[in-house]
Design a protein around this motif. Structure first.
Motif: not given
Length: 758
Positions: A691-693, A718-719, A726-727, A700-703
């Motif tokens: 359901x999630x990746x 998602x977060x 989380x995707x 640091x992951x910066x979208x």
């Protein structure tokens, strides 16, 4: 980096041949015991394979009609043709060892078909690499984008073609196929021209990708032809990034893909014997010492998930279901043999023997056939065996070869002396001396060997018998009369006399069972009797995938991980750890409800090879702490549908990695991959339960600096939590995750991608 330090194209004076010489495989025959059985089982596997299917990738690339479709699995997913090269070697060596006519017929047929492909190509090239002509043309023009396993998004092409180089060499060396030499020379000339326009720096860029022992095969071409251009090429395609630290006696191996490095070092050693480069040979010795003494477990294998773990921490090796890889030991035996013959040092034989009995012999099913990729030391886990029609892994290729050449070092000789190196039932015909030696032994089940001399006429020379490091005493009798033994462990006992027909040498020795701890000094230990590692079958439950299917990751176990805290532990004072071991039968010991036996006998079951040792005071505290850690790990594993360890070679290959302007590395004992353009992975969502990746990075992951796409659609985030993100998965059975860097800047160093159920 100073290229002049590494490449000296003017050849130095060639040193005299080492005193120690091997016998040919034709001169040594196995006569019984587990090694003869393994040879016979391998012969059946070899004959079960279809040469036309193995040749198909070469015919496809040459534009010739197929006689059979190519095999699936790795042979049709990017590494097309690699098993064909191994198969040539296996046919040649098994023919030399057995004289089986069908093997020679198949070998000659395959070489003839490869010659057809080479003639059709018209430039000396022959290979099975997909779109090979286009790929090699890009390299020739200097268009190079390489990583640890991908070169221009092609899966280890130099590693692949090295198998063909080696197979053609072996077809000529072991089976006398002259056409193989012609094809080999043509292929070598093509390669010399291919890299001629490249600078030294460009060649080193190519060599970042796994390339097997291609430097060794060019040294072999020099031996065959005496043409200096091949030896010059061998030096030019030796990898500086590995060689330089070894020359400086620096350990830079942790985190590297293990089997990528070992064949390079075999090449360094061979080049050293041909050029007099003592620093290259010392580099090979340093590497061997480092790997065999500080990176290998009791059965001789090394690595976890195919990479060298820290020498100070074997915890990942204990925990993983992807323990030491058989290809690593295949190549460590080749390096040990080369150094033994060069240096006349018996210590190389001690490691060779340990690995031969406990890893190589155990890596083939003794009845049904099939080769093992990973041998976990995780307690209560198991191994997977290949099958001829389904499995085309690298360890199938080396596995085909492993059991063809057991006769290579049982004996060796100098000009005057015969050396007995291993206690294996066999015969050796020393043609030059017109004598035959027959060895009768049931070792390791009986600590005795009998050697009978058959000789045309009496001759004076020495029979030198290895006094193993593990032998607690060593008695020698000639025709029933005790001899004075002046040797010591890890040396030879020389018996000099005028030998006549029927003379008999009897060797007797004692062994005992010892505990051998992991090299990191932790409290994990294995039981070893003489050179034989002991293990216990613990369960036959939940051994899913025992015999592999044709899936991309069929070489990995599918059964669940049993908690390490449930494994049998040795509790008490160190002096008592061995006292619970009770002899039952020949090399059988009881340990409470467990029965320990040689590991090479353990098949079709979960097993325990390593045991934790505790004082009584430490046991309960340690067990409670580990139980919590194990519960968390087991729960995460149960929640995981698929995962990719970014930057690790095989997991990335298994998940169809593709990328541009990407590099990978190993920092703080963690692998990673980043990109300035894009990277993609393909996740398998079995039964659509994922359901999630979850994406994890070391930075640091910066979208706003990196984009995520799932099956070419923008992913729903998602977060986020600094280094985790989380995707939402899209519910398809195959999920392609694409990560795109913004503005050409480096993305974070991604460490792991995990498809989970909740």
């Amino acid at each position: 980096m100073n290229a002049l330090r590494i490449i000296t194209l003017l050849l130095l004076s060639v040193p005299a041949l080492a005193q120690m010489q091997p016998f040919s495989l034709q001169e040594v025959k196995l006569t019984g015991g587990p090694f003869k059985n393994a040879q016979d089982v391998d012969l059946k596997y070899i004959l079960a394979l279809n040469p036309d299917k193995l040749l198909a990738p070469y015919l496809i690339d040459a534009g010739l009609p197929l006689k059979a479709p190519r095999y699936g699995n790795w042979e049709s997913s990017g590494l097309d043709g690699h098993i064909g090269g191994h198969y040539l070697s296996a046919l040649a060596m098994m023919y030399a060892s057995t004289g089986n006519a069908e093997l020679k017929k198949r070998l000659d047929y395959m070489v003839d078909q490869l010659a057809r492909c080479q003639a059709k190509n018209g430039n000396g090239y022959v290979g099975g690499i997909p779109q090979g002509k286009v790929f090699w043309d890009r390299i020739h023009k200097g268009d190079i984008d390489g990583s640890s396993f991908g070169l221009n998004n092609t899966w280890v092409p130099l590693y692949n073609i090295h198998k063909l180089f080696a197979g053609l060499r072996d077809a000529y060396d072991y089976a006398g196929n002259k056409q193989a030499k012609q094809v080999l020379v043509g292929l070598g000339d093509w390669f010399v021209e291919l890299i001629k326009p490249l600078s030294d720096e460009q060649i080193q860029q190519v060599l970042r990708t796994e390339h097997g022992g291609i430097n060794e095969t060019f040294a072999d071409l020099y031996i065959l032809t005496k043409d200096k251009k091949y030896l010059e090429t061998a030096q030019r395609i030796s990898h500086w990034a590995i060689l330089n630290p070894l020359i400086d006696k620096q350990d830079k191996l942790t985190g590297l893909h293990a089997n990528t490095q070992i064949p390079k070092v075999i090449g360094f050693e061979k080049i050293a014997t041909l050029t007099g480069k003592t620093d290259w040979s010392e580099a090979a010795q340093y590497f061997w010492q480092n790997v065999s003494q500080t990176r290998s477990v009791a059965f001789g294998g090394n690595s976890v998930r195919e990479h060298f773990n820290p020498t100070t921490d074997f915890s990942q090796v204990i925990q993983s279901n992807q323990g030491p890889e058989t290809c690593n030991s295949f190549n460590m035996l080749r390096l040990s043999k080369a150094l033994f013959l060069d240096k006349n040092d018996v210590s190389y034989l001690d490691f060779y023997e340990r690995s031969l009995y406990n890893h190589i012999l155990s890596s083939q099913h003794p009845e049904k056939g099939g080769f093992v990729y990973f041998t976990p030391i995780r307690p209560n886990h198991y191994r997977v065996y290949s099958q001829p029609e389904t499995s085309m892994w690298c360890c199938v290729g080396s596995g085909l070869e492993n059991h063809t050449k057991y006769g290579e070092l049982i004996y060796s000789h100098s000009d005057n002396d015969l050396f007995v190196n291993l206690f294996i039932p066999s015969t050796v015909n020393w043609t030059a001396k017109q004598m035959k030696l027959t060895q009768r032994t049931e070792f390791p089940y009986q600590n005795e060997s009998e050697l009978v001399v058959e000789i045309a006429k009496p001759q004076a020379f020495s029979v030198q018998i290895r006094y193993p490091k593990w032998a607690e005493n060593f008695d020698v009798l000639v025709n029933g009369k005790a001899q004075s033994v002046t040797g010591k462990p890890a040396s030879y006992v020389a018996i000099h006399r005028t030998w006549k027909r029927g003379d008999k040498i009897t060797v007797r020795f004692k062994t005992s069972t010892q505990l051998e701890y992991l090299p990191d000094g932790s409290n994990w230990a294995a039981f070893v009797n003489g050179p034989i590692v002991l293990a216990a079958k613990t369960s036959t439950e939940d051994i899913a995938g025992l015999f592999a299917d044709d899936s991309r990751m069929g070489h990995e176990t599918k059964g669940k991980l049993y908690p390490i805290t449930n494994a049998y532990a040795l509790v008490g004072d160190p002096a008592t750890y061995l006292s619970g071991l009770k002899p039952v039968d020949k090399l059988r010991f009881s340990l409470d409800s467990l029965t320990l036996q040689p590991f090479y006998e353990v098949h079709d079951a979960r097993y325990q090879m390593y045991f934790q040792t505790f004082s009584k005071a430490a046991f309960n505290e340690q067990k409670a702490r580990l139980k919590q850690q194990e519960a968390e790990a087991v729960a995460l594993d149960a929640n995981t549908v698929d995962k990719v360890n970014c930057g690790e070679q095989q997991p990335e290959v298994d998940h169809d990695y593709k990328g541009e302007k990407s590099d990978s590395g190993y920092d703080d004992e963690q692998f990673w991959r980043r990109t300035r353009s894009f990277i993609t992975y393909q996740l398998q969502n079995k039964n659509r339960t994922g359901k999630y990746i979850d994406v994890r990075a070391l930075d640091t992951i910066k979208p706003d600096q990196v984009r995520f796409l799932i099956n070419d659609q923008p992913a729903e985030i998602l977060s986020t939590d600094e280094k985790r993100l989380r995707l939402k998965a899209d519910g398809n059975e195959v999920i392609t995750l694409k990560i795109v860097a913004q503005d050409g800047k480096n993305s974070p160093r991604f460490n792991q991608i995990r498809l989970i159920t909740q």
